[in-house]
Motif scaffolding. Sequence first.
Motif, PDB file in Angstrom:
ATOM      1  N   PRO A  45      50.742  22.614  49.161  1.00  0.00           N
ATOM      2  CA  PRO A  45      51.682  22.168  50.186  1.00  0.00           C
ATOM      3  C   PRO A  45      52.702  23.249  50.494  1.00  0.00           C
ATOM      4  O   PRO A  45      52.946  24.104  49.645  1.00  0.00           O
ATOM      5  N   PRO A  46      53.344  23.269  51.635  1.00  0.00           N
ATOM      6  CA  PRO A  46      53.203  22.240  52.656  1.00  0.00           C
ATOM      7  C   PRO A  46      51.949  22.405  53.509  1.00  0.00           C
ATOM      8  O   PRO A  46      51.472  21.442  54.071  1.00  0.00           O
ATOM      9  N   HIS A  47      51.412  23.622  53.614  1.00  0.00           N
ATOM     10  CA  HIS A  47      50.189  23.843  54.374  1.00  0.00           C
ATOM     11  C   HIS A  47      49.297  24.812  53.630  1.00  0.00           C
ATOM     12  O   HIS A  47      49.726  25.926  53.325  1.00  0.00           O
ATOM     13  N   PRO A  48      48.076  24.410  53.335  1.00  0.00           N
ATOM     14  CA  PRO A  48      47.135  25.385  52.808  1.00  0.00           C
ATOM     15  C   PRO A  48      46.999  26.538  53.809  1.00  0.00           C
ATOM     16  O   PRO A  48      47.098  26.331  55.022  1.00  0.00           O
ATOM     17  N   THR A  49      46.816  27.736  53.293  1.00  0.00           N
ATOM     18  CA  THR A  49      46.724  28.910  54.166  1.00  0.00           C
ATOM     19  C   THR A  49      45.615  29.839  53.708  1.00  0.00           C
ATOM     20  O   THR A  49      45.197  29.822  52.551  1.00  0.00           O
ATOM     21  N   LEU A  50      45.174  30.640  54.648  1.00  0.00           N
ATOM     22  CA  LEU A  50      44.264  31.744  54.378  1.00  0.00           C
ATOM     23  C   LEU A  50      44.967  33.011  54.820  1.00  0.00           C
ATOM     24  O   LEU A  50      45.706  32.996  55.813  1.00  0.00           O
ATOM     25  N   LEU A  51      44.745  34.101  54.122  1.00  0.00           N
ATOM     26  CA  LEU A  51      45.094  35.410  54.639  1.00  0.00           C
ATOM     27  C   LEU A  51      43.774  36.022  55.066  1.00  0.00           C
ATOM     28  O   LEU A  51      42.803  36.013  54.294  1.00  0.00           O
ATOM     29  N   GLY A  68      46.406  16.699  53.163  1.00  0.00           N
ATOM     30  CA  GLY A  68      45.519  15.556  53.408  1.00  0.00           C
ATOM     31  C   GLY A  68      44.543  15.816  54.535  1.00  0.00           C
ATOM     32  O   GLY A  68      43.342  15.526  54.444  1.00  0.00           O
ATOM     33  N   ARG A  69      45.034  16.376  55.624  1.00  0.00           N
ATOM     34  CA  ARG A  69      44.195  16.682  56.777  1.00  0.00           C
ATOM     35  C   ARG A  69      43.161  17.744  56.408  1.00  0.00           C
ATOM     36  O   ARG A  69      42.002  17.674  56.802  1.00  0.00           O
ATOM     37  N   THR A  70      43.590  18.734  55.635  1.00  0.00           N
ATOM     38  CA  THR A  70      42.682  19.807  55.215  1.00  0.00           C
ATOM     39  C   THR A  70      41.561  19.235  54.349  1.00  0.00           C
ATOM     40  O   THR A  70      40.383  19.563  54.542  1.00  0.00           O
ATOM     41  N   ARG A  72      40.467  16.093  54.360  1.00  0.00           N
ATOM     42  CA  ARG A  72      39.606  15.255  55.208  1.00  0.00           C
ATOM     43  C   ARG A  72      38.652  16.097  56.045  1.00  0.00           C
ATOM     44  O   ARG A  72      37.563  15.654  56.383  1.00  0.00           O
ATOM     45  N   ALA A  73      39.063  17.330  56.350  1.00  0.00           N
ATOM     46  CA  ALA A  73      38.189  18.229  57.106  1.00  0.00           C
ATOM     47  C   ALA A  73      37.068  18.785  56.225  1.00  0.00           C
ATOM     48  O   ALA A  73      36.153  19.447  56.720  1.00  0.00           O
ATOM     49  N   GLY A  74      37.148  18.539  54.914  1.00  0.00           N
ATOM     50  CA  GLY A  74      36.131  19.025  53.998  1.00  0.00           C
ATOM     51  C   GLY A  74      36.461  20.341  53.338  1.00  0.00           C
ATOM     52  O   GLY A  74      35.660  20.881  52.575  1.00  0.00           O
ATOM     53  N   PHE A  75      37.644  20.878  53.633  1.00  0.00           N
ATOM     54  CA  PHE A  75      38.051  22.155  53.046  1.00  0.00           C
ATOM     55  C   PHE A  75      38.878  21.854  51.810  1.00  0.00           C
ATOM     56  O   PHE A  75      40.008  21.406  51.895  1.00  0.00           O
ATOM     57  N   VAL A  76      38.277  22.093  50.651  1.00  0.00           N
ATOM     58  CA  VAL A  76      38.929  21.804  49.371  1.00  0.00           C
ATOM     59  C   VAL A  76      38.889  23.052  48.501  1.00  0.00           C
ATOM     60  O   VAL A  76      38.255  24.054  48.851  1.00  0.00           O
ATOM     61  N   GLU A  77      39.547  22.969  47.354  1.00  0.00           N
ATOM     62  CA  GLU A  77      39.552  24.075  46.397  1.00  0.00           C
ATOM     63  C   GLU A  77      38.114  24.534  46.150  1.00  0.00           C
ATOM     64  O   GLU A  77      37.232  23.730  45.886  1.00  0.00           O
ATOM     65  N   GLY A  78      37.861  25.835  46.277  1.00  0.00           N
ATOM     66  CA  GLY A  78      36.539  26.394  46.036  1.00  0.00           C
ATOM     67  C   GLY A  78      35.637  26.468  47.261  1.00  0.00           C
ATOM     68  O   GLY A  78      34.545  27.019  47.189  1.00  0.00           O
TER      69      GLY A  78
END
Length: 124
Positions: A45-51, A68-70, A72-78
């Motif tokens: 939190p507050p927002h998962p990020t990518l560099l 939560g939205r991330t 639900r989109a199927g993007f999880v750890e790993g």
Amino acid sequence: MIRTTCLAAVTALVATAALAHHGWSWAEDQLSRLAGTITQVTIAPPHPTLLVEDAQGTVWTVELGNPGRTQRAGFVEGTAAPSARVEVLGNRDQDASQARIKAVRITIEGRDFDFYPERIPPGV
């Protein structure tokens, strides 16, 4: 009366700060595309990020949806790791000096993760 006024003022300030952080006011209206290589994944939190490093060597901050939205989109750890190729569809920062984009969709190895499907035009 003073207590009610103070409480209303504090509530208004907190709500304004939350909207400023979670809103899209900082982002351009039109969608942009970014392709590159993931250099870092943060699922926090507050927002998962990518560099993401693009072909010119610029490192972009790619904001995903809230946790939560991330998820639900199927993007999880790993789901993704550094060195993976990614395509981002999203809204760039209005300040062109900032290499920042809010993703509505990312694609990794042909798999789409739609964080804000309501913002993706049909056929895109």
